[in-house]
Design a protein around this motif. Structure first.
Motif, PDB file in Angstrom:
ATOM      1  N   SER A   1      86.122 -40.192  50.459  1.00  0.00           N
ATOM      2  CA  SER A   1      85.829 -39.702  49.113  1.00  0.00           C
ATOM      3  C   SER A   1      87.080 -39.676  48.245  1.00  0.00           C
ATOM      4  N   GLY A   2      88.245 -39.722  48.879  1.00  0.00           N
ATOM      5  CA  GLY A   2      89.488 -39.750  48.132  1.00  0.00           C
ATOM      6  C   GLY A   2      89.909 -41.141  47.703  1.00  0.00           C
ATOM      7  N   ILE A   3      89.211 -42.168  48.190  1.00  0.00           N
ATOM      8  CA  ILE A   3      89.589 -43.547  47.841  1.00  0.00           C
ATOM      9  C   ILE A   3      88.460 -44.312  47.168  1.00  0.00           C
ATOM     10  N   GLU A   4      87.264 -43.712  47.133  1.00  0.00           N
ATOM     11  CA  GLU A   4      86.130 -44.397  46.513  1.00  0.00           C
ATOM     12  C   GLU A   4      85.144 -43.368  45.984  1.00  0.00           C
ATOM     13  N   ILE A   5      84.670 -43.567  44.767  1.00  0.00           N
ATOM     14  CA  ILE A   5      83.680 -42.659  44.196  1.00  0.00           C
ATOM     15  C   ILE A   5      82.363 -42.842  44.948  1.00  0.00           C
ATOM     16  N   SER A   6      81.828 -41.741  45.453  1.00  0.00           N
ATOM     17  CA  SER A   6      80.631 -41.845  46.279  1.00  0.00           C
ATOM     18  C   SER A   6      79.422 -41.131  45.688  1.00  0.00           C
ATOM     19  N   ALA A   7      79.571 -40.577  44.479  1.00  0.00           N
ATOM     20  CA  ALA A   7      78.445 -39.866  43.860  1.00  0.00           C
ATOM     21  C   ALA A   7      78.530 -40.027  42.348  1.00  0.00           C
ATOM     22  N   ASP A   8      77.438 -39.747  41.673  1.00  0.00           N
ATOM     23  CA  ASP A   8      77.401 -39.877  40.220  1.00  0.00           C
ATOM     24  C   ASP A   8      77.895 -38.621  39.512  1.00  0.00           C
TER      25      ASP A   8
ATOM     26  N   ASP B   1      92.730 -27.464  50.222  1.00  0.00           N
ATOM     27  CA  ASP B   1      93.016 -28.856  50.568  1.00  0.00           C
ATOM     28  C   ASP B   1      94.416 -29.294  50.159  1.00  0.00           C
ATOM     29  N   ILE B   2      94.838 -28.919  48.967  1.00  0.00           N
ATOM     30  CA  ILE B   2      96.164 -29.355  48.495  1.00  0.00           C
ATOM     31  C   ILE B   2      97.228 -28.333  48.867  1.00  0.00           C
ATOM     32  N   MET B   3      97.099 -27.120  48.351  1.00  0.00           N
ATOM     33  CA  MET B   3      98.121 -26.110  48.616  1.00  0.00           C
ATOM     34  C   MET B   3      98.172 -25.734  50.096  1.00  0.00           C
ATOM     35  N   GLY B   4      96.991 -25.691  50.738  1.00  0.00           N
ATOM     36  CA  GLY B   4      96.970 -25.361  52.163  1.00  0.00           C
ATOM     37  C   GLY B   4      97.672 -26.404  53.003  1.00  0.00           C
ATOM     38  N   THR B   5      97.440 -27.678  52.673  1.00  0.00           N
ATOM     39  CA  THR B   5      98.141 -28.753  53.387  1.00  0.00           C
ATOM     40  C   THR B   5      99.638 -28.665  53.145  1.00  0.00           C
ATOM     41  N   MET B   6     100.033 -28.440  51.894  1.00  0.00           N
ATOM     42  CA  MET B   6     101.448 -28.330  51.559  1.00  0.00           C
ATOM     43  C   MET B   6     102.095 -27.159  52.292  1.00  0.00           C
TER      44      MET B   6
ATOM     45  N   ASN C   1      86.496 -35.086  45.861  1.00  0.00           N
ATOM     46  CA  ASN C   1      87.086 -36.419  45.698  1.00  0.00           C
ATOM     47  C   ASN C   1      88.524 -36.337  45.207  1.00  0.00           C
ATOM     48  N   THR C   2      88.744 -35.492  44.223  1.00  0.00           N
ATOM     49  CA  THR C   2      90.054 -35.400  43.585  1.00  0.00           C
ATOM     50  C   THR C   2      91.113 -34.866  44.531  1.00  0.00           C
ATOM     51  N   VAL C   3      90.790 -33.788  45.237  1.00  0.00           N
ATOM     52  CA  VAL C   3      91.806 -33.197  46.114  1.00  0.00           C
ATOM     53  C   VAL C   3      92.065 -34.069  47.336  1.00  0.00           C
ATOM     54  N   LYS C   4      91.062 -34.792  47.810  1.00  0.00           N
ATOM     55  CA  LYS C   4      91.291 -35.673  48.950  1.00  0.00           C
ATOM     56  C   LYS C   4      92.179 -36.855  48.564  1.00  0.00           C
ATOM     57  N   ALA C   5      92.061 -37.330  47.334  1.00  0.00           N
ATOM     58  CA  ALA C   5      92.978 -38.358  46.847  1.00  0.00           C
ATOM     59  C   ALA C   5      94.395 -37.803  46.771  1.00  0.00           C
ATOM     60  N   ALA C   6      94.515 -36.557  46.360  1.00  0.00           N
ATOM     61  CA  ALA C   6      95.829 -35.923  46.256  1.00  0.00           C
ATOM     62  C   ALA C   6      96.486 -35.785  47.628  1.00  0.00           C
ATOM     63  N   VAL C   7      95.706 -35.516  48.658  1.00  0.00           N
ATOM     64  CA  VAL C   7      96.256 -35.402  50.008  1.00  0.00           C
ATOM     65  C   VAL C   7      96.883 -36.725  50.446  1.00  0.00           C
ATOM     66  N   VAL C   8      96.206 -37.835  50.153  1.00  0.00           N
ATOM     67  CA  VAL C   8      96.756 -39.150  50.507  1.00  0.00           C
ATOM     68  C   VAL C   8      98.075 -39.386  49.776  1.00  0.00           C
TER      69      VAL C   8
ATOM     70  N   ALA D   1      88.290 -27.156  52.209  1.00  0.00           N
ATOM     71  CA  ALA D   1      87.319 -26.219  51.630  1.00  0.00           C
ATOM     72  C   ALA D   1      85.962 -26.878  51.450  1.00  0.00           C
ATOM     73  N   MET D   2      85.907 -28.204  51.578  1.00  0.00           N
ATOM     74  CA  MET D   2      84.673 -28.974  51.411  1.00  0.00           C
ATOM     75  C   MET D   2      84.021 -28.702  50.064  1.00  0.00           C
ATOM     76  N   GLY D   3      84.854 -28.635  49.020  1.00  0.00           N
ATOM     77  CA  GLY D   3      84.349 -28.314  47.693  1.00  0.00           C
ATOM     78  C   GLY D   3      83.490 -29.433  47.118  1.00  0.00           C
ATOM     79  N   GLY D   4      82.193 -29.211  47.045  1.00  0.00           N
ATOM     80  CA  GLY D   4      81.299 -30.272  46.622  1.00  0.00           C
ATOM     81  C   GLY D   4      80.866 -30.196  45.181  1.00  0.00           C
ATOM     82  N   GLY D   5      81.227 -29.147  44.476  1.00  0.00           N
ATOM     83  CA  GLY D   5      80.710 -28.975  43.124  1.00  0.00           C
ATOM     84  C   GLY D   5      81.750 -29.195  42.053  1.00  0.00           C
ATOM     85  N   ASN D   6      81.320 -29.044  40.805  1.00  0.00           N
ATOM     86  CA  ASN D   6      82.204 -29.196  39.657  1.00  0.00           C
ATOM     87  C   ASN D   6      82.458 -27.865  38.968  1.00  0.00           C
ATOM     88  N   GLU D   7      81.931 -26.781  39.538  1.00  0.00           N
ATOM     89  CA  GLU D   7      82.179 -25.478  38.960  1.00  0.00           C
ATOM     90  C   GLU D   7      83.627 -25.053  39.233  1.00  0.00           C
TER      91      GLU D   7
END
Length: 254
Positions: A141-148, A111-116, A154-161, A94-100
């Protein structure tokens, strides 16, 4: 190196553009029969025509991994068209870039449910194949924080791994391998960084300079890694996360 892919039956989600399309093209060139999906019917038809023109067997369907019935229907159709499934590549994000909240919901659902959903629908066919391979596309982005800022991506990509690592352990005894590929900044026209270069050139230049290689990667460079992991040449590789980033990340790769 002969990857041993000739005659294999491969299914790829998000296979009409970018990394997904590059994976489709390389798998087809290696002798696989391929089936892929995307949400836009016109793009699917164009991609099927182009891949078929190379002499490969190709099937395409419209599907939304965020819709369980949709993706399950596509996987079943793909298996019927190909005569089974040896390889599954889960590539959609989904390329979710925000915190909303809407970004979080979309990221979790796709990213998570779709992969599952994609994996669970394909598992019976992969198990029947006897030596099935699953590859999921995550991100550095799932293995290293890349933004402030806090980002759902970041969170869902870590979950995929994590999910793929668990799959590797759970299904090793059935001859099914599961691995992840985590790309760095990948440039192609119409992609995230292609659009950023046009719409936010300062941000594009900032991230370009973070690449020690002096450039961003290409979809083909990521696709080659994914195809290797999906192939019999990687027969004893399972549960790994292969980072393809041109030394972009700062973490030590143990």
């Amino acid at each position: 190196m002969d990857l041993g892919l000739k005659g294999k039956k491969a299914v790829i989600t998000g296979g009409t553009r970018g990394i997904g399309r590059a994976i489709v093209d390389i798998l087809a060139a290696e002798g696989c029969d391929v089936a892929f999906c995307a949400r836009k019917e016109d793009e699917v038809k164009a991609a099927v025509q182009a891949v078929s023109a190379t002499g490969a067997k190709a099937y395409g369907g419209t599907a939304d991994v965020g819709d369980g019935d949709s993706i399950r229907g596509f996987i079943a159709d793909a298996a019927a068209k190909l005569g089974g499934i040896d390889i599954l590549v889960a590539n959609v994000s989904a390329m979710g870039g925000g915190n909303e909240e809407s970004a979080w919901r979309a990221s979790v659902e796709v990213d998570i449910m779709g992969t599952m959903r994609t994996v669970e629908a394909a598992l019976p066919f992969l198990e029947k194949a006897g030596n099935g391979a699953i590859v999921a596309i995550s991100s550095v982005s799932g293995i290293e924080i890349s933004a402030d800022t806090v980002r759902s991506y970041n969170t869902v990509k870590a979950a995929v791994v994590a999910y793929m690592s668990n799959l590797a352990k759970a299904h090793a005894g059935k001859g099914i391998r599961a691995n992840t590929v985590s790309p760095g900044t990948i440039y192609f026209e119409g992609g995230v960084w292609g659009r950023t270069k046009i719409n936010d050139p300062a941000r594009y230049e900032h991230f370009l300079k973070k690449n020690r290689a002096g450039r961003m990667g290409t979809p083909e460079e990521v696709a080659r890694a994914a195809v290797f992991l999906a192939s019999p040449a990687a027969s004893f590789v399972s549960g790994t996360n292969l980072v393809v980033d041109g030394a972009y990340t700062n973490r030590i790769q143990f």
